[in-house]
Design a protein around this motif. Structure first.
Motif, PDB file in Angstrom:
ATOM      1  N   ILE A  86       0.829  -1.201   0.000  1.00 27.57           N
ATOM      2  CA  ILE A  86       0.000   0.000   0.000  1.00 27.57           C
ATOM      3  C   ILE A  86       0.869   1.259   0.000  1.00 27.57           C
ATOM      4  O   ILE A  86       0.610   2.210  -0.741  1.00 27.57           O
ATOM      5  N   SER A  87       1.936   1.253   0.791  1.00 25.70           N
ATOM      6  CA  SER A  87       2.789   2.439   0.866  1.00 25.70           C
ATOM      7  C   SER A  87       3.585   2.650  -0.409  1.00 25.70           C
ATOM      8  O   SER A  87       3.936   3.785  -0.736  1.00 25.70           O
ATOM      9  N   GLU A  88       3.859   1.589  -1.170  1.00 19.98           N
ATOM     10  CA  GLU A  88       4.626   1.730  -2.398  1.00 19.98           C
ATOM     11  C   GLU A  88       3.757   2.019  -3.617  1.00 19.98           C
ATOM     12  O   GLU A  88       4.264   2.263  -4.696  1.00 19.98           O
ATOM     13  N   THR A  89       2.447   1.983  -3.443  1.00 21.75           N
ATOM     14  CA  THR A  89       1.526   2.253  -4.549  1.00 21.75           C
ATOM     15  C   THR A  89       1.257   3.751  -4.624  1.00 21.75           C
ATOM     16  O   THR A  89       1.031   4.404  -3.617  1.00 21.75           O
ATOM     17  N   ASN A  90       1.275   4.277  -5.845  1.00 22.04           N
ATOM     18  CA  ASN A  90       1.002   5.714  -5.975  1.00 22.04           C
ATOM     19  C   ASN A  90      -0.386   5.965  -6.491  1.00 22.04           C
ATOM     20  O   ASN A  90      -1.103   5.193  -6.965  1.00 22.04           O
TER      21      ASN A  90
END
Length: 113
Positions: A109-113
């Protein structure tokens, strides 16, 4: 006999001051646990899960009972919002991805933009 009644009154104060909170959070915990455990793996909840949830909610209710009434209302609202949001996200992740919320999902989730 009066001593026992006095102690029972003292012990039940957190639940009497936060009765709705205790019941609805207990139901939320058990329903989300049942949804995630029974959905795919066809397993059972472990034997003490009912007691563990009750104990944690009793501790939280005790902390809420200590607070003034205005602060208690705000704190309950914040706890409701956080608990229902996390529970909804956890059940969704479990149904959609067959995995509960864990560090790898949070990393994705944190690496998805």
């Amino acid at each position: 006999m009066k001593r026992i009644k006095k102690w029972l009154d003292i012990i039940t104060v957190p639940i009497s001051k936060n009765g709705e909170f205790f019941v609805f959070m207990y139901m939320l915990s058990m329903v989300s646990a049942a949804c995630t455990v029974f959905y795919h793996w066809k397993q059972e909840l472990y034997a003490f899960s009912w007691w563990e949830v009750g104990l944690w909610l009793y501790v939280i209710s005790t902390l809420l009972a200590i607070m003034p009434k205005k602060v208690r209302r705000i704190a309950r609202g914040i706890i409701y919002f956080i608990a229902y949001s996390i529970s909804l996200a956890d059940v969704y992740c479990f149904v959609k991805f067959e995995s509960p919320i864990n560090p790898s999902i949070l990393m994705l989730i944190s690496e998805t933009n």
